[in-house]
Design a protein around this motif. Sequence first.
Motif, PDB file in Angstrom:
ATOM      1  N   UNK A 120     -14.462 -41.547  11.062  1.00  0.00           N
ATOM      2  CA  UNK A 120     -13.182 -42.268  11.101  1.00  0.00           C
ATOM      3  C   UNK A 120     -12.469 -42.182   9.758  1.00  0.00           C
ATOM      4  N   UNK A 121     -13.207 -42.296   8.670  1.00  0.00           N
ATOM      5  CA  UNK A 121     -12.601 -42.166   7.346  1.00  0.00           C
ATOM      6  C   UNK A 121     -12.001 -40.780   7.172  1.00  0.00           C
ATOM      7  N   UNK A 122     -12.668 -39.777   7.715  1.00  0.00           N
ATOM      8  CA  UNK A 122     -12.156 -38.416   7.612  1.00  0.00           C
ATOM      9  C   UNK A 122     -10.833 -38.276   8.337  1.00  0.00           C
ATOM     10  N   UNK A 123     -10.752 -38.751   9.597  1.00  0.00           N
ATOM     11  CA  UNK A 123      -9.485 -38.527  10.295  1.00  0.00           C
ATOM     12  C   UNK A 123      -8.393 -39.499   9.849  1.00  0.00           C
ATOM     13  N   UNK A 124      -8.776 -40.603   9.217  1.00  0.00           N
ATOM     14  CA  UNK A 124      -7.762 -41.446   8.579  1.00  0.00           C
ATOM     15  C   UNK A 124      -7.150 -40.700   7.385  1.00  0.00           C
ATOM     16  N   UNK A 125      -8.004 -40.055   6.595  1.00  0.00           N
ATOM     17  CA  UNK A 125      -7.512 -39.252   5.461  1.00  0.00           C
ATOM     18  C   UNK A 125      -6.693 -38.068   5.947  1.00  0.00           C
ATOM     19  N   UNK A 126      -7.142 -37.453   7.052  1.00  0.00           N
ATOM     20  CA  UNK A 126      -6.397 -36.331   7.624  1.00  0.00           C
ATOM     21  C   UNK A 126      -4.999 -36.783   8.041  1.00  0.00           C
ATOM     22  N   UNK A 127      -4.902 -37.999   8.562  1.00  0.00           N
ATOM     23  CA  UNK A 127      -3.599 -38.549   8.942  1.00  0.00           C
ATOM     24  C   UNK A 127      -2.678 -38.646   7.734  1.00  0.00           C
ATOM     25  N   UNK A 128      -3.192 -39.199   6.633  1.00  0.00           N
ATOM     26  CA  UNK A 128      -2.374 -39.371   5.427  1.00  0.00           C
ATOM     27  C   UNK A 128      -1.924 -38.024   4.870  1.00  0.00           C
ATOM     28  N   UNK A 129      -2.836 -37.055   4.826  1.00  0.00           N
ATOM     29  CA  UNK A 129      -2.484 -35.741   4.294  1.00  0.00           C
ATOM     30  C   UNK A 129      -1.488 -35.038   5.216  1.00  0.00           C
ATOM     31  N   UNK A 130      -1.683 -35.188   6.527  1.00  0.00           N
ATOM     32  CA  UNK A 130      -0.748 -34.589   7.486  1.00  0.00           C
ATOM     33  C   UNK A 130       0.639 -35.202   7.324  1.00  0.00           C
ATOM     34  N   UNK A 131       0.682 -36.521   7.109  1.00  0.00           N
ATOM     35  CA  UNK A 131       1.965 -37.196   6.909  1.00  0.00           C
ATOM     36  C   UNK A 131       2.649 -36.699   5.640  1.00  0.00           C
ATOM     37  N   UNK A 132       1.873 -36.458   4.587  1.00  0.00           N
ATOM     38  CA  UNK A 132       2.432 -35.925   3.341  1.00  0.00           C
ATOM     39  C   UNK A 132       3.041 -34.540   3.528  1.00  0.00           C
ATOM     40  N   UNK A 133       2.539 -33.798   4.517  1.00  0.00           N
ATOM     41  CA  UNK A 133       2.926 -32.394   4.665  1.00  0.00           C
ATOM     42  C   UNK A 133       3.841 -32.129   5.853  1.00  0.00           C
ATOM     43  N   UNK A 134       4.454 -33.181   6.392  1.00  0.00           N
ATOM     44  CA  UNK A 134       5.509 -32.962   7.366  1.00  0.00           C
ATOM     45  C   UNK A 134       5.171 -33.185   8.822  1.00  0.00           C
ATOM     46  N   UNK A 135       3.934 -33.580   9.150  1.00  0.00           N
ATOM     47  CA  UNK A 135       3.627 -33.908  10.544  1.00  0.00           C
ATOM     48  C   UNK A 135       4.319 -35.220  10.898  1.00  0.00           C
ATOM     49  N   UNK A 136       5.099 -35.235  11.986  1.00  0.00           N
ATOM     50  CA  UNK A 136       5.867 -36.422  12.350  1.00  0.00           C
ATOM     51  C   UNK A 136       5.088 -37.377  13.237  1.00  0.00           C
ATOM     52  N   UNK A 137       4.163 -36.843  14.016  1.00  0.00           N
ATOM     53  CA  UNK A 137       3.423 -37.681  14.967  1.00  0.00           C
ATOM     54  C   UNK A 137       1.947 -37.312  14.901  1.00  0.00           C
ATOM     55  N   UNK A 138       1.082 -38.333  14.916  1.00  0.00           N
ATOM     56  CA  UNK A 138      -0.365 -38.119  15.007  1.00  0.00           C
ATOM     57  C   UNK A 138      -0.866 -38.888  16.225  1.00  0.00           C
ATOM     58  N   UNK A 139      -1.558 -38.184  17.110  1.00  0.00           N
ATOM     59  CA  UNK A 139      -2.098 -38.766  18.347  1.00  0.00           C
ATOM     60  C   UNK A 139      -3.614 -38.838  18.226  1.00  0.00           C
ATOM     61  N   UNK A 140      -4.196 -39.953  18.658  1.00  0.00           N
ATOM     62  CA  UNK A 140      -5.650 -40.124  18.605  1.00  0.00           C
ATOM     63  C   UNK A 140      -6.164 -40.341  20.024  1.00  0.00           C
ATOM     64  N   UNK A 141      -6.956 -39.396  20.527  1.00  0.00           N
ATOM     65  CA  UNK A 141      -7.680 -39.611  21.777  1.00  0.00           C
ATOM     66  C   UNK A 141      -8.939 -40.372  21.390  1.00  0.00           C
ATOM     67  N   UNK A 142      -8.877 -41.704  21.556  1.00  0.00           N
ATOM     68  CA  UNK A 142      -9.817 -42.593  20.854  1.00  0.00           C
ATOM     69  C   UNK A 142     -10.980 -43.051  21.724  1.00  0.00           C
ATOM     70  N   UNK A 143     -11.545 -42.154  22.513  1.00  0.00           N
ATOM     71  CA  UNK A 143     -12.723 -42.513  23.293  1.00  0.00           C
ATOM     72  C   UNK A 143     -12.370 -42.956  24.701  1.00  0.00           C
ATOM     73  N   UNK A 144     -13.401 -43.077  25.531  1.00  0.00           N
ATOM     74  CA  UNK A 144     -13.210 -43.385  26.949  1.00  0.00           C
ATOM     75  C   UNK A 144     -13.331 -44.863  27.260  1.00  0.00           C
ATOM     76  N   UNK A 145     -13.661 -45.681  26.276  1.00  0.00           N
ATOM     77  CA  UNK A 145     -13.839 -47.117  26.513  1.00  0.00           C
ATOM     78  C   UNK A 145     -12.838 -47.904  25.677  1.00  0.00           C
ATOM     79  N   UNK A 146     -12.390 -49.015  26.227  1.00  0.00           N
ATOM     80  CA  UNK A 146     -11.343 -49.792  25.557  1.00  0.00           C
ATOM     81  C   UNK A 146     -11.810 -50.349  24.221  1.00  0.00           C
ATOM     82  N   UNK A 147     -13.106 -50.620  24.083  1.00  0.00           N
ATOM     83  CA  UNK A 147     -13.573 -51.139  22.787  1.00  0.00           C
ATOM     84  C   UNK A 147     -13.428 -50.084  21.689  1.00  0.00           C
TER      85      UNK A 147
END
Length: 745
Positions: free
Chosen positions: A77-104
Amino acid sequence: MEIKILPSENFNNTFKPEMGIKMNDLISRFQEFLDPDEIDNLINETNHILSHCTNPKLLEEQDVTHLTVGYVQSGKTMSFTSLTALAADNGYRIVIYLAGTKTNLLSQTFKRLTKDLIKDSSLNNIYKIYENPTKVKVPEIRNKMKLSTKPTILITLLKHFKHVNELAEIFKSRIIQQELGKQGVLIIDDEADQASLNGFAYANSKKASISDEWDEETDNKESSTYSSILNLRASIPNHSYVQYTATPQGPLLISIMDLLSPKSHTILTPGKKYTGGKTFFQDFPDLVISIPDEEVYHYKDNPLNHPPKSLKDALLLYILSVALVSNYWNRVKFLSMMIHADRQKDVSRLFYGWIEELIGRWTTILNLEDGDLAQFDLDREFKDMYEKEAIKFYSPNEIVPPYSEIRPFISDAINDTQLYLIISEADATKEVDWESSSSHILVGADMLNRGFTVENLAVTYMPRYTKSKSNADTIQQRCRFFGYKQKYLNSCRIYLPTDSITEYVDYVNHEEEMRRWLYKTDSLESIEQQLILADKLSPTRKNILPYNIVKSKMKGWHAMNALQFIDSNTKVIENLISNNTFSLWNPQYGTSDRNHKYSKVSIDKAIDFLTQFKFGNYADTARKQATIRYIQYLSEEAKKQISNVHFIQMAYESEFRKRSFNPSTLKIDQLFTGRSTTGSDVYPGDRDIKNEETICIQIHKVQLKTNEIVKLGGKIIYTIAIYYPMDFATGYISVEPDILTFEED
């Protein structure tokens, strides 16, 4: 502090990310609990991932699939949180997370992203986050994208086809298409091996392989979630699809023609305090305790009607851990115990009842008057367990306090224990207030598997096992006992059936070899899709794999068929013989056909030989590649290591041996000379010319003979046979390519 990323020279992608204010802001907060080396790893690996994604600044249609592999409970999770920040710095406008099959899991991801990227940040309005948005949100999302601050839109999504298809419709809407255009979108698939892959892959490829009337467009079936992910990807012109998983067997083995098959990958480095499979099953095996066979619960074969002794022992040990670690040492505020017995909910209820009864009885005994016989008996049980396990609780340089010092804290641990039965999604969604008590015991099965974090887990009791062959990725995802546990590692215990322990030891060997293999290559397209795996394990569930899966053993003798590339293979053999010293095999058997020589060849030279020696069929090529990888593993990482490979020049005094072959299959009928009692000595047969201490490769020079008039008839060739001693025996799984392309001369 501002950190700049230096792009690696090995990246083939022209996109070179730059670190900006969003990544710097996040890293500045991570520095509070990560040391400089861990920060460097996080930055470099995040850069590596994004460097293999599409360039968001190129406003054109493009897509890529990238695989990111971590350990279970290691910080993905820390890795893809960091990936989000770096992607945002480099022009990605939207980040989508397929966050598992269970609501928790969806809720966990939403809260973690909100905390790390929004609430804790010193920056304002740089992210806007949505959970399972519907088309009603289209105008609002468009308006957020129009803000002058150009925020990155974060969308967390339940991995269910209805929600994924709904998001695809949002991207297909005219106003989102107008606002987004061909700007970059990042899709992060957490637990990408679960639900995302096509559940009809096996059935489709099997039907296609046996039917002349197979129609790719009309006959190809797709599971609903897989189909919805393809639909989502098709709705976004410029996107990167990044798969995160700790068990990549599925993504690695699916057909290379599959749209979710990764073309590149990143291996994540865990933090220095991580304790995983190597810790428990290699470095500290004393922390793993075998549950006696008669105490292993099975709802059909062994439906116990009373709590087994091993369960009571595990509870005694756990309460001692809480008393010692949380109450006596104050190393952590609380500890937890997990009981995972069987997927049947009634079994979880049964074990919950047993634990509830034991804790209740102990609480009652503690409230009796001092000197009561029951108190004396309970105290003796704790004392016996403490004296048995105390030496494991402490480091060698620590003074072990007497039981009398620990005793006063035991009643606190019992009285402060909270019990939880987690057998439904509603149970798993309820938040555990971990810091409300010093002790938590969770009982459940599948809801405590993948993605569920049991905080400060110290003792695991898991009698669950599979009667048939286990799936490697499934048993690994049950390992909630992995994580960051250095503060209380000596108090951790894992109770498992003996067969399960063997499976986990095999899995750890497989996982470490697989990670080494992935470390050594930058492109998944350039290597065989292949995993080395013990016979006891299957790589993953059968339905997502292609029908043309090949399962082979590396055990005993395997004769190879090198009936192509004759000239180049002859040069490879002659170079090996001339550049290494060969000694007489002892004993010699009196005739030129039975006398052999051998040489101990270094690992590097052996691998170089196998790399150059070529085959024209898939099975032998796959075996060669698996052998190269396995020799590397045995020489560097295995518990029982080898330092050389024995090459045996068979019948070195003979010009050649004659061998029949089948011109249609290009296979030699029988390569080995059998046992013989004629002559001065009994000849044991070629199969007995081997050494049990290392891998052996026999070199055979043969003349091909056949009753048919064919090009190869009468040809003299070199081929080889490989011997894998029983001590090193294993298996490998590989995918035979849809289009057969083998080594070229």
